[in-house]
Design a protein around this motif. Structure first.
Motif, PDB file in Angstrom:
ATOM      1  N   MET A  24      56.178  37.015  50.752  1.00 40.81           N
ATOM      2  CA  MET A  24      55.808  35.616  50.994  1.00 40.81           C
ATOM      3  C   MET A  24      54.597  35.208  50.152  1.00 40.81           C
ATOM      4  SD  MET A  24      56.529  32.858  52.595  1.00 40.81           S
ATOM      5  CE  MET A  24      55.747  31.289  52.909  1.00 40.81           C
ATOM      6  N   LEU A  25      53.679  36.152  49.877  1.00 36.76           N
ATOM      7  CA  LEU A  25      52.496  35.802  49.100  1.00 36.76           C
ATOM      8  C   LEU A  25      52.729  35.899  47.598  1.00 36.76           C
ATOM      9  CD1 LEU A  25      49.586  37.501  51.100  1.00 36.76           C
ATOM     10  CD2 LEU A  25      50.410  35.152  51.225  1.00 36.76           C
ATOM     11  N   ASN A  26      53.792  36.577  47.193  1.00 35.59           N
ATOM     12  CA  ASN A  26      54.034  36.800  45.775  1.00 35.59           C
ATOM     13  C   ASN A  26      54.121  35.477  45.020  1.00 35.59           C
ATOM     14  OD1 ASN A  26      54.556  38.521  43.516  1.00 35.59           O
ATOM     15  ND2 ASN A  26      56.684  37.877  43.617  1.00 35.59           N
ATOM     16  N   GLY A  27      53.279  35.315  44.009  1.00 35.50           N
ATOM     17  CA  GLY A  27      53.278  34.100  43.209  1.00 35.50           C
ATOM     18  C   GLY A  27      52.389  32.993  43.734  1.00 35.50           C
ATOM     19  N   ALA A  28      51.817  33.160  44.934  1.00 34.69           N
ATOM     20  CA  ALA A  28      50.944  32.122  45.490  1.00 34.69           C
ATOM     21  C   ALA A  28      49.677  31.983  44.644  1.00 34.69           C
ATOM     22  CB  ALA A  28      50.570  32.458  46.934  1.00 34.69           C
ATOM     23  N   ARG A  29      49.233  30.746  44.453  1.00 34.81           N
ATOM     24  CA  ARG A  29      48.026  30.449  43.665  1.00 34.81           C
ATOM     25  C   ARG A  29      46.876  30.245  44.650  1.00 34.81           C
ATOM     26  NH1 ARG A  29      48.944  27.936  38.704  1.00 34.81           N
ATOM     27  NH2 ARG A  29      47.510  26.261  39.222  1.00 34.81           N
ATOM     28  N   ILE A  30      45.923  31.161  44.638  1.00 38.57           N
ATOM     29  CA  ILE A  30      44.853  31.155  45.638  1.00 38.57           C
ATOM     30  C   ILE A  30      43.496  31.112  44.948  1.00 38.57           C
ATOM     31  CG2 ILE A  30      43.808  32.407  47.559  1.00 38.57           C
ATOM     32  CD1 ILE A  30      46.540  33.620  48.131  1.00 38.57           C
ATOM     33  N   LEU A  31      42.665  30.171  45.402  1.00 37.28           N
ATOM     34  CA  LEU A  31      41.291  30.058  44.911  1.00 37.28           C
ATOM     35  C   LEU A  31      40.358  30.713  45.927  1.00 37.28           C
ATOM     36  CD1 LEU A  31      39.094  28.922  43.024  1.00 37.28           C
ATOM     37  CD2 LEU A  31      39.281  26.739  44.261  1.00 37.28           C
ATOM     38  N   VAL A  32      39.623  31.738  45.483  1.00 39.99           N
ATOM     39  CA  VAL A  32      38.676  32.458  46.333  1.00 39.99           C
ATOM     40  C   VAL A  32      37.261  32.036  45.943  1.00 39.99           C
ATOM     41  CG1 VAL A  32      37.763  34.724  46.960  1.00 39.99           C
ATOM     42  CG2 VAL A  32      40.223  34.428  46.617  1.00 39.99           C
ATOM     43  N   VAL A  33      36.502  31.540  46.922  1.00 37.51           N
ATOM     44  CA  VAL A  33      35.159  31.024  46.643  1.00 37.51           C
ATOM     45  C   VAL A  33      34.149  31.742  47.532  1.00 37.51           C
ATOM     46  CG1 VAL A  33      33.719  28.975  46.455  1.00 37.51           C
ATOM     47  CG2 VAL A  33      36.210  28.765  46.219  1.00 37.51           C
ATOM     48  N   ASP A  34      33.227  32.475  46.909  1.00 34.88           N
ATOM     49  CA  ASP A  34      32.221  33.215  47.668  1.00 34.88           C
ATOM     50  C   ASP A  34      31.077  33.535  46.712  1.00 34.88           C
ATOM     51  OD1 ASP A  34      30.755  35.086  49.277  1.00 34.88           O
ATOM     52  OD2 ASP A  34      32.606  35.487  50.390  1.00 34.88           O
ATOM     53  N   ASP A  35      29.830  33.360  47.187  1.00 33.50           N
ATOM     54  CA  ASP A  35      28.681  33.662  46.328  1.00 33.50           C
ATOM     55  C   ASP A  35      28.320  35.137  46.341  1.00 33.50           C
ATOM     56  OD1 ASP A  35      27.867  33.161  49.080  1.00 33.50           O
ATOM     57  OD2 ASP A  35      25.818  33.426  48.367  1.00 33.50           O
ATOM     58  N   VAL A  36      28.920  35.927  47.248  1.00 30.67           N
ATOM     59  CA  VAL A  36      28.647  37.366  47.325  1.00 30.67           C
ATOM     60  C   VAL A  36      29.668  38.094  46.455  1.00 30.67           C
ATOM     61  CG1 VAL A  36      28.467  39.373  48.831  1.00 30.67           C
ATOM     62  CG2 VAL A  36      27.722  37.119  49.654  1.00 30.67           C
ATOM     63  N   ASP A  37      29.199  38.735  45.408  1.00 29.96           N
ATOM     64  CA  ASP A  37      30.099  39.357  44.436  1.00 29.96           C
ATOM     65  C   ASP A  37      31.022  40.389  45.074  1.00 29.96           C
ATOM     66  OD1 ASP A  37      28.907  37.841  42.499  1.00 29.96           O
ATOM     67  OD2 ASP A  37      27.626  39.450  41.720  1.00 29.96           O
ATOM     68  N   SER A  38      30.481  41.226  45.967  1.00 30.45           N
ATOM     69  CA  SER A  38      31.283  42.304  46.548  1.00 30.45           C
ATOM     70  C   SER A  38      32.410  41.747  47.418  1.00 30.45           C
ATOM     71  CB  SER A  38      30.404  43.258  47.351  1.00 30.45           C
ATOM     72  OG  SER A  38      29.719  42.551  48.373  1.00 30.45           O
ATOM     73  N   ASP A  39      32.105  40.729  48.223  1.00 37.48           N
ATOM     74  CA  ASP A  39      33.137  40.121  49.071  1.00 37.48           C
ATOM     75  C   ASP A  39      34.214  39.460  48.215  1.00 37.48           C
ATOM     76  OD1 ASP A  39      31.779  40.954  51.277  1.00 37.48           O
ATOM     77  OD2 ASP A  39      30.990  38.969  51.819  1.00 37.48           O
ATOM     78  N   ARG A  40      33.771  38.764  47.186  1.00 41.62           N
ATOM     79  CA  ARG A  40      34.716  38.079  46.288  1.00 41.62           C
ATOM     80  C   ARG A  40      35.628  39.088  45.590  1.00 41.62           C
ATOM     81  NH1 ARG A  40      31.110  35.503  43.563  1.00 41.62           N
ATOM     82  NH2 ARG A  40      31.185  36.765  41.662  1.00 41.62           N
ATOM     83  N   TYR A  41      35.058  40.202  45.169  1.00 41.42           N
ATOM     84  CA  TYR A  41      35.834  41.220  44.471  1.00 41.42           C
ATOM     85  C   TYR A  41      36.868  41.849  45.406  1.00 41.42           C
ATOM     86  CZ  TYR A  41      37.147  45.636  42.360  1.00 41.42           C
ATOM     87  OH  TYR A  41      37.871  46.698  41.887  1.00 41.42           O
ATOM     88  N   LEU A  42      36.450  42.222  46.622  1.00 44.60           N
ATOM     89  CA  LEU A  42      37.370  42.871  47.564  1.00 44.60           C
ATOM     90  C   LEU A  42      38.569  41.974  47.863  1.00 44.60           C
ATOM     91  CD1 LEU A  42      34.892  44.468  50.138  1.00 44.60           C
ATOM     92  CD2 LEU A  42      36.449  45.685  48.600  1.00 44.60           C
ATOM     93  N   LEU A  43      38.303  40.708  48.127  1.00 41.35           N
ATOM     94  CA  LEU A  43      39.373  39.793  48.469  1.00 41.35           C
ATOM     95  C   LEU A  43      40.281  39.531  47.266  1.00 41.35           C
ATOM     96  CD1 LEU A  43      40.416  38.271  50.860  1.00 41.35           C
ATOM     97  CD2 LEU A  43      38.880  36.376  50.314  1.00 41.35           C
ATOM     98  N   THR A  44      39.674  39.349  46.108  1.00 41.56           N
ATOM     99  CA  THR A  44      40.459  39.099  44.899  1.00 41.56           C
ATOM    100  C   THR A  44      41.363  40.290  44.578  1.00 41.56           C
ATOM    101  OG1 THR A  44      38.774  37.638  43.968  1.00 41.56           O
ATOM    102  CG2 THR A  44      40.310  38.650  42.423  1.00 41.56           C
ATOM    103  N   HIS A  45      40.813  41.491  44.673  1.00 41.82           N
ATOM    104  CA  HIS A  45      41.577  42.700  44.367  1.00 41.82           C
ATOM    105  C   HIS A  45      42.758  42.846  45.327  1.00 41.82           C
ATOM    106  CE1 HIS A  45      42.355  46.659  42.800  1.00 41.82           C
ATOM    107  NE2 HIS A  45      42.214  47.210  43.988  1.00 41.82           N
ATOM    108  N   TYR A  46      42.522  42.597  46.610  1.00 45.81           N
ATOM    109  CA  TYR A  46      43.595  42.709  47.601  1.00 45.81           C
ATOM    110  C   TYR A  46      44.709  41.696  47.316  1.00 45.81           C
ATOM    111  CZ  TYR A  46      46.157  42.111  51.936  1.00 45.81           C
ATOM    112  OH  TYR A  46      47.169  41.984  52.856  1.00 45.81           O
ATOM    113  N   LEU A  47      44.338  40.450  47.063  1.00 41.97           N
ATOM    114  CA  LEU A  47      45.342  39.403  46.840  1.00 41.97           C
ATOM    115  C   LEU A  47      46.147  39.648  45.569  1.00 41.97           C
ATOM    116  CD1 LEU A  47      43.211  36.299  47.865  1.00 41.97           C
ATOM    117  CD2 LEU A  47      45.097  37.324  49.156  1.00 41.97           C
TER     118      LEU A  47
END
Length: 250
Positions: free
Chosen positions: A1-24
């Motif tokens: 269901m998530l395959n191909g979804a376009r998601i914008l991740v916004v976070d000022d904390v680099d580590s949180d942004r990286y973890l979420l981006t990598h997972y997605l």
């Protein structure tokens, strides 16, 4: 269901942004990133994501302010926003919903929760898949259109109707009839007709004493030379060589 979804991740904390981006990205998503609310708004206008995951508390332009900016702009007001927060009090949740957010995800992330919440909200943005009954009805219609057109083509290999005539006689559009052929046999109407002409020519060469020019006319070729060229391209030999060798199989 998530395959191909376009998601914008916004976070000022680099580590949180990286973890979420990598997972997605591992889920097959196309991920864009922003570092604060103003950046989020600009990225949303530019890339038009399917959904935005945004931290609430960021320096400068925070998530609440960015959510209001998105909601006030016709280009971005329909993009759902899910807030990310380390501690969402009831008051903060209400404020976020009033600003236009559709949901909250609490940090630290439970990635299964992230996935499920995204699936739920993305599902409302996408048209439903055809039901089994509808798919079966469409399949039957495709087959009926194909069979009706096939019978007409096979009975008139020497002078078949053109696409417009064929569509009219089967009670459908040219595009719909072409789609039926693609779905049923995987080729265009022209490709199907050409193959059936070659098969019939091969049969006549092998089983009758008709001369080659007569066979060419039987399968719709007014020129013996054109027929010979088409036959050679399909079977790798000329009609006369085929008749001489009389191969027993394709």
């Amino acid at each position: 269901m998530l395959n191909g979804a376009r998601i914008l991740v916004v976070d000022d904390v680099d580590s949180d942004r990286y973890l979420l981006t990598h997972y997605l990205q591992r889920q097959g998503c196309r991920v864009y990133v922003g570092v604060d609310g103003q950046d989020a708004f600009q990225k949303a206008v530019a890339v038009q994501p399917d959904i935005i995951l945004m931290d609430v508390r960021m320096p400068g332009c925070d998530g609440l302010t960015a959510c209001r900016l998105l909601g006030d702009d016709a280009r971005t007001r329909d993009i759902p926003v899910i807030f990310l927060t380390a501690a969402a009090s009831p008051e903060e949740r209400v404020e976020g919903l009033r600003a236009g957010a559709v949901d909250y995800i609490i940090k630290p992330f439970d990635f299964e929760e992230v996935r499920l919440r995204l699936v739920i909200h993305l599902k409302t943005l996408r048209p439903p898949e055809p039901t089994a009954d509808l798919a079966q009805q469409q399949s039957r219609l495709d087959r009926n259109l194909f069979e009706s057109a096939r019978k007409q083509l096979m009975s008139r290999l020497d002078s078949p109707p053109d696409l417009a005539q064929l569509a009219q006689s089967t009670g459908t559009s040219q595009r719909r009839l072409s789609e039926a052929f693609k779905k049923c046999v995987g080729v265009t109407i022209f490709e199907f007709l050409r193959e059936e002409r070659m098969k019939e020519a091969r049969h006549l060469l092998a089983s009758t004493s008709l001369d080659i020019q007569a066979i060419a006319l039987e399968v719709g070729f007014t020129s013996g030379a054109n027929f010979a060229t088409a036959f050679r391209e399909r079977f790798g030999m000329s009609p006369s060589a085929f008749r001489r060798d009389r191969p027993g199989q394709e």
